[in-house]
Write an enzyme that holds these catalytic residues in place. Structure first.
Site, PDB file in Angstrom:
ATOM      1  N   GLY A  29       0.820  -1.213   0.000  1.00 35.61           N
ATOM      2  CA  GLY A  29       0.000   0.000   0.000  1.00 35.61           C
ATOM      3  C   GLY A  29       0.849   1.256   0.000  1.00 35.61           C
ATOM      4  CG  ASN A  30      -0.282   4.721  -1.624  1.00 33.35           C
ATOM      5  OD1 ASN A  30      -0.943   5.601  -1.092  1.00 33.35           O
ATOM      6  ND2 ASN A  30      -0.714   4.060  -2.687  1.00 33.35           N
ATOM      7  NE  ARG A  31       4.134   7.709   5.080  1.00 36.48           N
ATOM      8  CZ  ARG A  31       5.197   7.869   5.853  1.00 36.48           C
ATOM      9  NH1 ARG A  31       6.232   7.049   5.720  1.00 36.48           N
ATOM     10  NH2 ARG A  31       5.218   8.828   6.727  1.00 36.48           N
ATOM     11  CB  ALA A  96      -1.768   7.601  -3.872  1.00 30.17           C
TER      12      ALA A  96
END
Ligand code: C5P
Length: 222
Positions: A29-31, A96
């Site tokens: 995943g990402n932030r 994102a």
């Protein structure tokens, strides 16, 4: 009239991160918090647009008057966008999206035996580029998060992906960006630019919607 340009317009908007499954309990995943995309959805709805929000997993309530479609992976986000893109007037990609996903999501939980583990990743489809390449493309807005040479890289992305507008932010610095409550944006379009100074994301979203309305009005008047 730019102030009225979005009244009744149909907007498809992506927001939040995507989760790319490694196995049934883990993901890459990402932030991304989704804050900017959700603030944008709320500001668009206030401007009178009919907003469909294709959202990755975030802990935010759905803004008033917005129709939310929850998704998890980039593949699901891609499918949700493509199923609706033909009917929209504007497409705004604030998500994102993971650039890569595990080559094969395992059906059983990965066990820890080996001292090291290599994950093979494969490219995900670029949703924004695919929408912008359509012959019947909507007014298309992308985002760019860069750590250096922000304007040059965003201008290059605007041209390469054939976008109508790009909103660039500087990430990795002390203020603003992915998880922050405040942000600043440099908005570029073919032949123009506008800098939006550091402010809380809801105010920034309102300012960005004004720029989008102006450019969208200009695009529909010629
Ligand atoms: O090329 P880059 O990932 O930096 O472009 C960022 C922009 O493209 C954002 O607007 C993002 O939402 C969109 N994007 C997308 N699908 C991808 C990757 C990025 O829609 N697979």
């Amino acid at each position: 009239d730019p102030a009225q340009a979005l009244a009744g317009a149909s907007v498809l908007l992506t927001a939040g991160p995507t989760r790319e499954a490694i196995d049934p309990v883990r993901y890459v995943g990402n932030r991304s918090s989704g804050k900017m995309g959700y603030a944008l959805a709320a500001a668009l709805a206030r401007a009178g647009a009919r907003v469909t929000l294709i959202s990755g997993p975030v802990g935010l309530p759905c803004p008033a008057g917005v129709d939310r479609v929850p998704v998890a992976s980039a593949a699901e986000m891609h499918a949700a966008v493509m199923a609706r893109v033909a009917e929209c007037d504007l497409f705004i990609a604030a998500a994102a999206v993971a650039d890569y996903r595990p080559a094969a999501a395992r059906s059983a939980k990965l066990k820890k035996h080996a001292e090291s583990l290599t994950l093979e990743l494969v490219r995900n489809p670029d949703i924004l580029a695919e929408v912008a390449a359509r012959p019947d493309k909507p007014f298309t807005v992308g985002f760019a998060a860069e750590t250096e040479a922000v304007e040059a890289q965003a201008r290059e992305k605007l041209e390469r992906k054939g976008l109508d507008m790009i909103a660039a932010n500087h990430v990795g610095g002390a203020v603003g960006g992915l998880e922050a409550d405040d942000n600043a944006l440099l908005v570029l379009w073919p032949g123009g630019r506008r800098a939006l100074v550091l402010m809380p994301k809801p105010a920034l979203a309102t300012a960005l919607v004004e720029v989008i309305a102006e450019r969208y009005a200009a695009s529909t008047s010629d």
